[in-house]
Design a protein around this motif. Structure first.
Motif, short mmCIF file in Angstrom:
data_model
loop_
_atom_site.label_atom_id
_atom_site.label_comp_id
_atom_site.label_asym_id
_atom_site.label_seq_id
_atom_site.Cartn_x
_atom_site.Cartn_y
_atom_site.Cartn_z
N PHE A 190 28.91 -27.64 36.88
CA PHE A 190 28.99 -27.23 35.48
C PHE A 190 27.72 -27.65 34.73
O PHE A 190 27.27 -26.94 33.83
N GLN A 191 27.16 -28.80 35.12
CA GLN A 191 25.89 -29.22 34.53
C GLN A 191 24.77 -28.24 34.89
O GLN A 191 23.98 -27.83 34.04
N THR B 58 30.16 -22.19 39.54
CA THR B 58 31.47 -22.73 39.13
C THR B 58 32.63 -21.82 39.52
O THR B 58 33.74 -22.03 39.07
N GLY C 230 32.77 -23.15 31.91
CA GLY C 230 32.66 -24.46 31.30
C GLY C 230 33.06 -24.48 29.83
O GLY C 230 33.69 -25.44 29.36
N MET D 125 31.16 -30.80 30.61
CA MET D 125 30.93 -29.38 30.34
C MET D 125 29.66 -29.16 29.52
O MET D 125 29.07 -28.09 29.57
N SER E 165 29.21 -28.57 26.49
CA SER E 165 29.34 -27.46 25.54
C SER E 165 29.17 -27.95 24.11
O SER E 165 29.94 -28.79 23.63
#
Length: 399
Positions: free
Chosen positions: A141-142, A151, A156, A200, A202
């Motif tokens: 996810f990074q 993913t 994410g 995540m 985000s």
């Protein structure tokens, strides 16, 4: 009286059915299995039929009218859709959400039932969040943030928003929950949510959570405006400092917030993700101008984007997604309920008739509306649930 108590005890099986559906509807892996997906839907119908003998509380409400109008608009778009398969797939999801929400709405009769449904939602989503922690590689996810990770079926942003909404609801529900077992579960899910929000990376998730806490503080005791504003300013200042000064937080989300700020102000460096999303929005605007009334068919943006940019993906913007798919007709069909809820809440607030649960749900509702500039949510469980819960809470306050 005995029969009523028995029905209350049996109704726990319907609660379990709702939890199972919430978990599966938010789990990208489980949703992809037709047996699991349709089985969770059938379970709600069967259990409800067994408990109530097929009787369903079905009053005509503005929420049902909204769902029906939006669904009909989507189905009509099949006539001219440029990709009927994509349109059919999303319409099937919308039909399922509409049907399940009918059953959910039939259980929402008072404030207690609203809080109970929120708790069931948290329990269900919590199962998915634990599943993600146990089965997914967080490093991917990074890497996905810079376009390098894999993913699979998971997004994410979706995971992050589920975690943010979940932990915010836990903050509201925790003092009201008497069960020690559920409290422990809340703590586990709350900790997992924070961990996932971190991984995540985000920015929408972080901004949503911080502003949600600030909104709750402002509306919890609205008369103490000065004190509340001081607390909110402190929270926002400390949050910004932590994200920018703590290396681990800056590496995950701080630099992305800087890039977002640069995009808004025009000063600084804008990251590639923001530039790409701006490009998607531009593609959507150009397509909308060519068919502004009816669009190109629900879920057709990805086809246009593939032709224009080579990327077969959605617009990452709910307004653009609906405008391209359904035109002005679709925008009105979808967003009129938002305008109605906003008007009703402000009216109650002015007359001081609003309860805290309604204010809490309104904070989540309005913040989730703002996140739609970076998310496509019209076919998501979170948005349908928030709209329904707020609609029912406002109805109770109005009485």
């Amino acid at each position: 009286m005995g029969e009523k108590k028995l029905k209350v005890k049996i109704s726990i099986f319907l609660d379990i059915a709702f939890c199972i559906f919430f978990a599966i509807a938010s789990n990208s892996d489980w949703m992809s299995n037709p047996i699991v997906w349709w089985g969770s839907i059938a379970l709600i119908f069967v259990v409800q039929f067994i408990i109530y003998g097929g009787k369903l509380n079905f009053p005509i409400s503005k929420y049902k009218i909204w769902a029906a109008l939006f669904l009909m608009t989507c189905m009509f778009s099949l006539v001219y859709s440029i990709n009927k398969n994509d349109s059919i797939n999303v319409i099937k999801t919308l039909i399922v959400l509409a049907l399940v929400m009918i059953y959910v709405e039939s259980e929402l009769n008072d404030y207690y039932s609203i809080e109970k449904m929120m708790s069931l939602y948290v329990i269900g989503i919590g199962i998915t969040l634990l599943y993600v922690l146990l089965t997914q590689d967080m490093q991917q996810f990074q890497l996905a943030i810079v376009g390098e990770g894999n993913t699979g079926r998971w997004n994410g942003n979706d995971i992050g928003m589920n975690a943010a909404v979940c932990v915010t609801m836990i903050i509201y529900l925790f003092p009201r929950m008497k069960s020690r077992f559920i409290r422990i579960y809340y703590l586990v899910i709350g900790a997992s949510s924070f961990y996932l929000m971190y991984w995540m990376g985000s920015r929408k998730t972080i901004v949503f959570f911080v502003l949600a806490i600030c909104g709750i503080i402002l509306l919890r005791q609205p008369k103490k405006i000065v004190r509340n504003l001081i607390i909110v300013i402190c929270i926002m200042t400390v949050s910004w400092s932590l994200v920018m000064e703590v290396p681990a937080l800056y590496k995950n989300v701080g630099w992305r917030l800087e890039a977002l700020t640069a995009s808004v102000t025009g000063k600084g460096t804008v990251d590639s993700s923001t530039l790409l999303r701006e490009k998607y929005i531009k593609v959507g605007k150009e397509a909308f101008k060519k068919s502004p009334i009816i669009g190109y068919g629900i879920n057709s943006y990805r086809e246009i984007n593939k032709f224009k940019t080579g990327h077969e993906t959605y617009s990452h913007n709910n307004f653009v997604e609906i405008a391209v798919g359904l035109g002005l007709i679709g925008l009105i069909a979808y967003y009129w309920l938002y305008a109605y809820l906003l008007f009703c809440y402000l009216k109650l607030l002015i007359h001081r008739k609003v309860t805290f649960v309604t204010s809490f749900l309104f904070v989540l509702f309005i913040l989730y509306l703002f996140t739609q500039v970076g998310l496509v949510v019209y076919d998501g469980l979170v948005q349908w649930m928030l709209l329904l819960l707020l609609f029912k809470a406002i109805g109770l306050d109005s009485k």
